[in-house]
Design an enzyme around this catalytic site. Structure first.
Site, mmCIF file in Angstrom:
data_model
loop_
_atom_site.group_PDB
_atom_site.id
_atom_site.type_symbol
_atom_site.label_atom_id
_atom_site.label_comp_id
_atom_site.label_asym_id
_atom_site.label_seq_id
_atom_site.Cartn_x
_atom_site.Cartn_y
_atom_site.Cartn_z
ATOM 1 N N GLY A 192 0.815 -1.223 0.000
ATOM 2 C CA GLY A 192 0.000 0.000 0.000
ATOM 3 C C GLY A 192 0.838 1.257 0.000
ATOM 4 N N GLY A 193 2.090 1.151 -0.463
ATOM 5 C CA GLY A 193 2.931 2.329 -0.580
ATOM 6 C C GLY A 193 3.338 2.949 0.738
ATOM 7 N N SER B 61 4.505 -5.498 -2.717
ATOM 8 C CA SER B 61 4.719 -4.081 -2.946
ATOM 9 C C SER B 61 5.440 -3.455 -1.750
ATOM 10 C CB SER B 61 3.377 -3.390 -3.247
ATOM 11 O OG SER B 61 3.580 -2.081 -3.698
#
Length: 549
Positions: A125-126, A213
């Site tokens: 989720g960055g 991610s």
């Protein structure tokens, strides 16, 4: 057959009927007794919303998480804890969010199997979004499949602080040693697991981290933490689509502006003296109501160089050998660039500036570098991303496929190849994959993009009410079972080959041959990780290190 309480005494487990197919189950850890739930239909026990730190509220806001100092007595571990506040809306969000969740076999099965390997999930989720209660990450199917292939594991998922509450920078935060708080939340959770997982039948020496991610970025950050120091917290790593972003110093202009906004946009601008110390400024910020804090803070947050936990960017830690050498799986999806590239590109001139600015890059790429990239990546749509879609124009720009091809390699594919080849050269067992299955109801324009493999890894296909949502086919379900089995096998044996009746081809180590498995529902295969070799090698040598510290 009903599990006998006496047979579980050695594990400190007590079962109490709660009705239906579920009954409560308790486990005693260092700080008290956790009361979870066992589903007799699946034979899986869930302990949810377990606090692993003191609530980071009040004076503990914007501080490194502190271990639990007192007993919590008997804790109801039957529901997920709150999500951490992110930069966008999250369900049931709160500052008091430092919890983890555990799925395991029934106590009797755990006892029969002895100390079990442990998989620890870090969501993506960055570093600004994500939460463990996402139905995609529910752990029952993964643990169930681990028992079916006779490689039982325990699964843990961890909430950690995000955005400005987890990754605020600025010279004040640096001076007070308060950087990368969200990463240190994860680190404290790993220490909690190391100290307590044996009470659940887990082996603290057999922990494997896996994440997607930003979760994958977090994992390689722990691999290079403290210069690659081995704290004995994990022995394996699985990184799904983890980009290697250049890191900045905490006093970078945009970082500092984000911090300063909490002073200039709030009552702190009038209550603080002009010569207020960094500590006094933080005290004022900690006293702000959370809605004021979130409405006033700037947008630029993230991991930075702190000189301790994070000493350099991964681009330099790898060649210097400054990382923890543990067995690793590193993978990407076929069409990574559809998530990160600009759209509506019709000329190379239109693409030049977005490419020069890059994706989360602290410095603009030199013009010569951008020109070379445009030369190395053809404009022919048959060679662009989404791949294998011929000349079909899927979005508005004639050169969108070229843009997606370059950005996908910049952000995800080149870092993965650099990681795999470096580890292999250092003699580390490393396995490489490419995920190549369009998900149920997937859009051809997005292709096989970042994150779509998560449903297969967890064997969870979550239907939504959005247009295009579809049920998984038999091929999707079969691929999911095989991928879950591979992830579980890696955690169990540090080898992703399930053996037995697996339909997957033998997954070889990466090695000098650059071996990689391609996951596809209609038949997986082994390929050489050499596609787009000239462009990706140029990125590794000239783009990834540019601007990194």
């Amino acid at each position: 057959m009903r599990i006998q309480t006496a047979s579980l005494a050695l594990l400190g487990v007590v079962l109490t009927p709660v009705g239906g197919n579920a009954q409560s189950v308790s486990v005693t850890v260092a700080n008290g007794t956790l009361v979870g739930v066992e589903d007799s239909a699946t034979g899986i026990q869930r302990f949810l919303g377990i606090p692993y730190a003191q609530p980071p509220i009040g004076d503990l806001r914007l501080r490194q998480a502190k271990p639990l100092a007192t007993s919590f007595g008997t804790w109801p571990a039957d529901a997920f804890g709150s999500s951490c506040y992110g930069s966008r809306a999250q369900p049931n969000a709160s500052e008091d969010c430092l919890t983890l969740n555990i799925w395991r076999l029934t106590g009797k099965q755990a006892q029969e199997n002895g100390s079990l390997p442990v998989l620890v999930w870090l969501y993506g989720g960055g570093l600004t979004a994500g939460y463990t209660s996402n139905p995609l990450f529910e752990g029952t199917n993964m643990v169930r499949i681990s028992t079916e292939i006779q490689k039982p594991v325990i699964l843990v998922s961890v909430n950690y602080r995000l955005g400005p509450l987890g990754f605020l920078n600025g010279k004040q935060m640096a001076n007070l040693g308060l950087l990368n708080i969200g990463m240190l939340d994860q680190r404290l959770a790993l220490h909690w697991i190391h100290e307590n997982i044996a009470a659940f039948g887990g082996d603290p020496s057999k922990v494997t981290l896996f994440g997607e991610s930003a979760g994958a970025v977090s994992i390689y950050s722990h691999m290079m933490a403290y210069g690659g120091r081995d704290d004995g917290l994990f022995r394996g790593a699985i990184m799904e689509s983890g980009g290697a972003f250049p890191l900045e110093l905490p006093n970078a202009t945009s970082f500092q502006q984000t911090f300063d906004s909490l002073l200039t946009n709030t009552s702190c601008s009038t209550t603080l003296a002009q010569d207020a110390t960094a500590a006094q400024q933080l005290d004022c910020i900690r006293a702000l109501p959370i809605n004021v804090f979130r409405a006033s803070v700037g947008s630029k947050t993230g991991q930075s160089i702190d000189g301790d936990f994070t000493r350099t960017s991964i681009q330099f830690a790898l060649p210097a050998g400054g990382y923890l050498k543990v067995a690793t799986i590193v993978g990407t999806n076929t069409d990574e660039g559809t998530n990160s590239a600009p759209k509506g590109i019709n000329t190379t001139k239109q693409l030049f500036d977005p490419l020069a600015q890059g994706y989360f890059r602290p410095q603009r790429l030199p013009n010569a570098t951008v020109s070379k990239l445009l030369e190395l990546y053809p404009t022919d749509p048959r060679q662009g991303c989404p791949y294998n879609t011929g000349t079909t124009k899927l979005t508005s720009g004639a050169l969108d496929k070229q843009a997606c091809s370059i950005f996908g390699d910049l952000v995800m594919v080149a870092p993965a190849r650099q990681f795999a080849s470096t580890l292999a050269a250092d003699g580390v067992p490393v396995y490489r994959y490419r995920f190549n299955q369009l998900p149920p109801g997937g859009s051809p324009a997005r292709g096989i993009s970042t994150g779509v493999e998560e449903a297969y890894v967890f064997s969870n296909f979550v239907r939504s009410s959005s247009p295009g949502s579809a049920s998984p086919s038999a091929w999707d379900q079969a691929l999911a079972y095989e991928m879950t089995s591979a992830w579980v096998s890696f955690a169990h044996d540090l080898d992703p080959n399930p053996g037995g009746n697996s339909a997957l081809p033998h997954w070889p180590v990466y090695g000098e041959e650059a071996n990689s498995i391609v996951f596809n529902g209609y038949g997986s295969w082994i390929e050489k990780d050499t596609y787009r070799d000239e462009g990706i090698q140029y990125i590794i040598e000239n783009v990834l290190p540019h601007g990194a510290l």
